[in-house]
Design a protein around this motif. Structure first.
Motif: not given
Length: 277
Positions: A53-58, A61-65, A73-79, A207-213
């Motif tokens: 919840l913390f990573i997705v909502y905080v 948006g930025t990481l997903g973009a 615009g679709g950053g959070r949904e994609a993330y 690893g690749s759990g949160f951002v691409p390596t």
């Protein structure tokens, strides 16, 4: 009237049934132990849920973009779709802490020494811890996955993909449980039993759990790409999203076999040494 003599039961079959019966008995014991001490299981579940919840909502948006092919615009949904497999592996890794503590309690409180005076298979004692923790880990994964669905994760897997993903998660839970048991038996006290399992929890973050390596510094990319959790996460991501996991699936199975072998040999050797004290 002729009678047919009963076929003799092989000694090996007797031993196998004896180990299986003991393992089931000790599995029930460990499940009851987890019910009496729910804090260990709750930490396994609540920690990954809070992180999700913390990573997705905080940061979502930025990481997903920043993911390939995603607009701002679709950053959070994609993330959510990208990060949930990583969070599921964090959940599995976190379960090692609980089984390490319960294994350490048995060793330090003399329960293991008492088992040695009884007609109980030594392998069954360890297997009871492993199977119990595997079940708890799977329950935690299901609950975390449910939270992921509530906040927007939409898997596109077919039936084979779902079955393969479930099998991969179950095998990973089983492998990590063996490693957690070994770490718990190795610990000097119950208070320090959860220290080593914390390293397992950190690996999905490296690893690749949160951002691409590919977004990592060059000196970190090699470790991130070839450590155990990256192929596990990539394989699970591919299976849940209906894409080809490629070589990651084979690498994941190979890593699970290696981890099970290391955990079994390590835990069995330490158990034999410490239980005679």
């Amino acid at each position: 009237m002729t009678t047919t003599a009963a076929s003799p039961v092989r000694p090996g079959a007797k031993r196998q049934s004896h180990v299986a019966a003991d393992a089931i008995t000790l599995l029930r014991r460990n499940l009851l132990h987890m019910v009496r001490y729910p804090g260990l299981s709750l930490f396994t579940i609540l920690g990954p849920v809070v992180a999700l919840l913390f990573i997705v909502y905080v940061f979502g948006g930025t990481l997903g973009a920043g993911l390939p092919g995603v607009d701002a615009g679709g950053g959070r949904e994609a993330y959510v779709s990208y990060v949930l497999p990583g969070i599921l592996m964090v959940t599995v890794a976190s379960s090692a802490g609980g089984v390490a503590i319960t294994a350490a309690m048995d060793i330090t409180e003399g329960i293991t020494a008492r088992f040695r005076t009884m007609a109980i298979s030594r392998s069954a004692v360890l297997a009871g811890h492993v199977l119990g923790n595997t079940i708890v880990g799977l329950i935690a994964v299901v609950l975390v996955f449910g939270v992921g669905l509530l906040i927007g994760f939409r898997p596109t897997a077919d039936l084979l993909g779902w079955l393969s993903a479930l099998g991969l998660i179950a095998l990973t839970c089983y492998a990590i449980s063996w490693l957690g048991v070994a770490m718990g038996i190795q610990a000097k006290s119950v208070d320090t039993a959860s220290n080593w399992p914390l390293l397992l929890t950190l690996l999905p973050f490296l690893g690749s759990g949160f951002v691409p390596t590919a977004s990592m510094p060059a000196w970190l990319q090699w470790f991130a790409q070839y450590q155990p959790f990256t192929p596990l996460i990539e394989a699970l991501r591919g299976l849940l999203l209906g894409t080809d996991p490629g070589w990651n699936l084979g690498a994941s199975l190979g890593w699970c076999v290696v981890i099970i072998a290391i955990g079994y040999v390590w835990s069995r050797s330490i158990y034999e040494r410490r239980s005679v004290r």
